[in-house]
Design a protein around this motif. Sequence first.
Motif, PDB file in Angstrom:
ATOM      1  N   SER A  65       1.034   3.609   9.292  1.00 49.03           N
ATOM      2  CA  SER A  65      -0.785   3.296   9.386  1.00 49.03           C
ATOM      3  C   SER A  65      -1.359   4.123   8.526  1.00 49.03           C
ATOM      4  O   SER A  65      -2.186   4.448   7.949  1.00 49.03           O
ATOM      5  CB  SER A  65      -1.215   3.531  10.466  1.00 49.03           C
ATOM      6  N   GLN A  66      -0.525   5.684   8.293  1.00 50.32           N
ATOM      7  CA  GLN A  66      -1.530   5.893   7.159  1.00 50.32           C
ATOM      8  C   GLN A  66      -0.123   7.002   6.284  1.00 50.32           C
ATOM      9  O   GLN A  66       1.342   7.014   6.664  1.00 50.32           O
ATOM     10  CB  GLN A  66      -2.602   7.255   7.857  1.00 50.32           C
ATOM     11  N   ARG A  67      -0.722   7.711   5.740  1.00 45.52           N
ATOM     12  CA  ARG A  67       0.258   8.738   4.557  1.00 45.52           C
ATOM     13  C   ARG A  67      -0.753  10.394   4.991  1.00 45.52           C
ATOM     14  O   ARG A  67      -1.516  10.229   4.529  1.00 45.52           O
ATOM     15  CB  ARG A  67       0.611   8.549   3.013  1.00 45.52           C
ATOM     16  N   VAL A  68       0.254  11.661   4.545  1.00 44.92           N
ATOM     17  CA  VAL A  68      -0.248  12.339   4.872  1.00 44.92           C
ATOM     18  C   VAL A  68       0.419  13.459   3.251  1.00 44.92           C
ATOM     19  O   VAL A  68       1.308  13.119   3.496  1.00 44.92           O
ATOM     20  CB  VAL A  68      -0.748  13.170   5.883  1.00 44.92           C
ATOM     21  N   CYS A  69      -0.785  13.850   2.591  1.00 45.88           N
ATOM     22  CA  CYS A  69      -0.641  15.373   2.351  1.00 45.88           C
ATOM     23  C   CYS A  69      -0.413  16.655   2.579  1.00 45.88           C
ATOM     24  O   CYS A  69      -1.330  16.945   2.971  1.00 45.88           O
ATOM     25  CB  CYS A  69      -1.463  14.911   0.777  1.00 45.88           C
ATOM     26  N   HIS A  70       0.846  17.426   2.630  1.00 41.89           N
ATOM     27  CA  HIS A  70       0.874  18.187   3.292  1.00 41.89           C
ATOM     28  C   HIS A  70       0.435  19.534   2.993  1.00 41.89           C
ATOM     29  O   HIS A  70       0.007  20.951   3.353  1.00 41.89           O
ATOM     30  CB  HIS A  70       2.461  18.471   3.524  1.00 41.89           C
ATOM     31  N   SER A  71       0.593  19.123   1.542  1.00 40.47           N
ATOM     32  CA  SER A  71       0.304  20.935   0.588  1.00 40.47           C
ATOM     33  C   SER A  71      -1.312  20.656   0.790  1.00 40.47           C
ATOM     34  O   SER A  71      -2.519  21.470   0.134  1.00 40.47           O
ATOM     35  CB  SER A  71      -0.035  20.603  -0.511  1.00 40.47           C
ATOM     36  N   SER A  72      -2.376  19.573   0.797  1.00 46.64           N
ATOM     37  CA  SER A  72      -4.088  19.465   1.053  1.00 46.64           C
ATOM     38  C   SER A  72      -4.296  19.144   1.906  1.00 46.64           C
ATOM     39  O   SER A  72      -5.273  18.966   2.473  1.00 46.64           O
ATOM     40  CB  SER A  72      -4.202  18.347  -0.129  1.00 46.64           C
TER      41      SER A  72
ATOM     42  N   THR B  54      -5.307  12.869   4.670  1.00 50.71           N
ATOM     43  CA  THR B  54      -5.002  11.708   4.990  1.00 50.71           C
ATOM     44  C   THR B  54      -5.581  10.785   4.476  1.00 50.71           C
ATOM     45  O   THR B  54      -6.368  10.195   4.314  1.00 50.71           O
ATOM     46  CB  THR B  54      -5.672  11.537   6.114  1.00 50.71           C
ATOM     47  N   TYR B  55      -4.456   9.541   4.136  1.00 49.77           N
ATOM     48  CA  TYR B  55      -5.178   8.415   3.256  1.00 49.77           C
ATOM     49  C   TYR B  55      -4.892   7.322   4.305  1.00 49.77           C
ATOM     50  O   TYR B  55      -3.415   6.830   4.866  1.00 49.77           O
ATOM     51  CB  TYR B  55      -4.032   8.000   1.801  1.00 49.77           C
ATOM     52  N   TYR B  56      -5.743   5.838   4.362  1.00 51.15           N
ATOM     53  CA  TYR B  56      -5.381   5.376   5.243  1.00 51.15           C
ATOM     54  C   TYR B  56      -5.490   4.116   3.901  1.00 51.15           C
ATOM     55  O   TYR B  56      -6.370   4.017   3.065  1.00 51.15           O
ATOM     56  CB  TYR B  56      -6.913   5.700   6.759  1.00 51.15           C
ATOM     57  N   PRO B  57      -5.218   2.768   4.782  1.00 49.05           N
ATOM     58  CA  PRO B  57      -5.178   1.737   3.706  1.00 49.05           C
ATOM     59  C   PRO B  57      -6.557   1.558   3.541  1.00 49.05           C
ATOM     60  O   PRO B  57      -7.641   1.147   4.586  1.00 49.05           O
ATOM     61  CB  PRO B  57      -4.455   0.928   4.127  1.00 49.05           C
ATOM     62  N   LYS B  58      -6.457   1.041   2.188  1.00 49.55           N
ATOM     63  CA  LYS B  58      -8.144   0.348   1.910  1.00 49.55           C
ATOM     64  C   LYS B  58      -8.320  -1.080   1.970  1.00 49.55           C
ATOM     65  O   LYS B  58      -7.225  -2.089   1.309  1.00 49.55           O
ATOM     66  CB  LYS B  58      -8.848   0.993   0.885  1.00 49.55           C
ATOM     67  N   MET B  59      -9.295  -1.707   1.998  1.00 53.26           N
ATOM     68  CA  MET B  59      -9.078  -3.173   2.253  1.00 53.26           C
ATOM     69  C   MET B  59     -10.558  -3.692   1.301  1.00 53.26           C
ATOM     70  O   MET B  59     -11.399  -2.680   1.776  1.00 53.26           O
ATOM     71  CB  MET B  59      -9.278  -3.279   3.537  1.00 53.26           C
ATOM     72  N   SER B  60     -10.453  -4.341   0.862  1.00 59.70           N
ATOM     73  CA  SER B  60     -11.928  -4.823  -0.223  1.00 59.70           C
ATOM     74  C   SER B  60     -12.338  -6.039   0.182  1.00 59.70           C
ATOM     75  O   SER B  60     -11.644  -7.552   0.566  1.00 59.70           O
ATOM     76  CB  SER B  60     -11.550  -4.902  -1.388  1.00 59.70           C
ATOM     77  N   PRO B  61     -13.763  -5.943   0.531  1.00 63.22           N
ATOM     78  CA  PRO B  61     -13.977  -7.427   0.951  1.00 63.22           C
ATOM     79  C   PRO B  61     -14.612  -8.097   0.362  1.00 63.22           C
ATOM     80  O   PRO B  61     -15.251  -7.554  -1.031  1.00 63.22           O
ATOM     81  CB  PRO B  61     -15.267  -6.915   1.698  1.00 63.22           C
TER      82      PRO B  61
ATOM     83  N   TRP C 267       1.402  -1.777   0.104  1.00 66.20           N
ATOM     84  CA  TRP C 267       0.213  -0.025   0.044  1.00 66.20           C
ATOM     85  C   TRP C 267       0.927   1.120  -0.347  1.00 66.20           C
ATOM     86  O   TRP C 267       0.736   1.893  -0.916  1.00 66.20           O
ATOM     87  CB  TRP C 267      -0.516   0.631   1.522  1.00 66.20           C
ATOM     88  N   HIS C 268       2.114   1.001   0.814  1.00 67.83           N
ATOM     89  CA  HIS C 268       3.025   2.838   0.980  1.00 67.83           C
ATOM     90  C   HIS C 268       3.751   2.525  -0.625  1.00 67.83           C
ATOM     91  O   HIS C 268       3.841   3.209  -0.963  1.00 67.83           O
ATOM     92  CB  HIS C 268       3.954   2.266   2.371  1.00 67.83           C
ATOM     93  N   GLN C 269       3.582   1.502  -1.578  1.00 69.56           N
ATOM     94  CA  GLN C 269       4.687   1.639  -2.293  1.00 69.56           C
ATOM     95  C   GLN C 269       3.540   2.583  -3.947  1.00 69.56           C
ATOM     96  O   GLN C 269       3.928   2.868  -4.491  1.00 69.56           O
ATOM     97  CB  GLN C 269       5.415   0.398  -3.024  1.00 69.56           C
ATOM     98  N   THR C 270       2.334   2.111  -3.313  1.00 66.09           N
ATOM     99  CA  THR C 270       1.848   2.171  -4.364  1.00 66.09           C
ATOM    100  C   THR C 270       0.608   3.824  -4.080  1.00 66.09           C
ATOM    101  O   THR C 270       0.003   4.056  -5.405  1.00 66.09           O
ATOM    102  CB  THR C 270       0.095   1.536  -4.512  1.00 66.09           C
ATOM    103  N   ASN C 271       0.986   4.175  -2.967  1.00 62.75           N
ATOM    104  CA  ASN C 271       0.048   6.015  -2.483  1.00 62.75           C
ATOM    105  C   ASN C 271       1.597   7.038  -2.329  1.00 62.75           C
ATOM    106  O   ASN C 271       1.257   7.025  -1.469  1.00 62.75           O
ATOM    107  CB  ASN C 271      -0.674   5.278  -1.770  1.00 62.75           C
ATOM    108  N   GLY C 272       1.614   7.048  -2.944  1.00 62.26           N
ATOM    109  CA  GLY C 272       3.200   7.778  -2.598  1.00 62.26           C
ATOM    110  C   GLY C 272       2.644   9.236  -3.119  1.00 62.26           C
ATOM    111  O   GLY C 272       3.716  10.021  -2.658  1.00 62.26           O
TER     112      GLY C 272
END
Length: 200
Positions: free
Chosen positions: A34-41, A44-51, A13-18
């Motif tokens: 556990s999450q990624r943040v875009c400091h300009s906007s 906050t991005y959280y990993p998504k899980m598909s059921p 997830w980290h590799q594909t959500n840079g």
Amino acid sequence: MHFHHQGQALLRWHQTNGFCSSTGQPTQRNQSGSQRVCHSSGITYYPKMSPVVIALVSDGKRCLLGRQSTFPRGMYSALAGFCDMGETMEETLCREIAEEVGLEVESIQYSGSQHWPFPQSSLMVACHATVNADNTRIRVDTVELEDARWFSLEEVQELLKIKAPPRNNKGEPPVFWVPPRYAIANRLIQEWANQQQLKS
């Protein structure tokens, strides 16, 4: 096993959500990862899980196993499908079984869930589904499945004895086998066999 899967899924997830999907700017991971943040906007991005719903279909006496063309040779498993946006698990299960094998589900029993890191991070929700014993004619959707067939308790007990993919000599018909112990499909098949033995 569980942490290994979790770690793999998170890494991927980290590799594909840079990058931020609204600004295109690089995102930064937080300390725990556990999450990624875009400091300009400020998003906050959280990993998504598909059921994914995985269901072992039974007509009361037999269970239904199918195979996708991508499966290793001879392997049959419970039917599975991703939940569409806005669907309940039950709706997904009924839709998938109707689409893949043309059967109508009468009742559903929840069994358990398992995290599965491939191909994207998914949460597998495992159920037993019963169909009407008077209407068991399978119509296989060849886009989704290569084959689907009914297996008796005796056949299932044989399948569960095979521990690893069986060796197959060229020219011989493939030996049937089911997913390994650590897969939730195996647990569904095992539970079904145990229920059947209790009945008899």
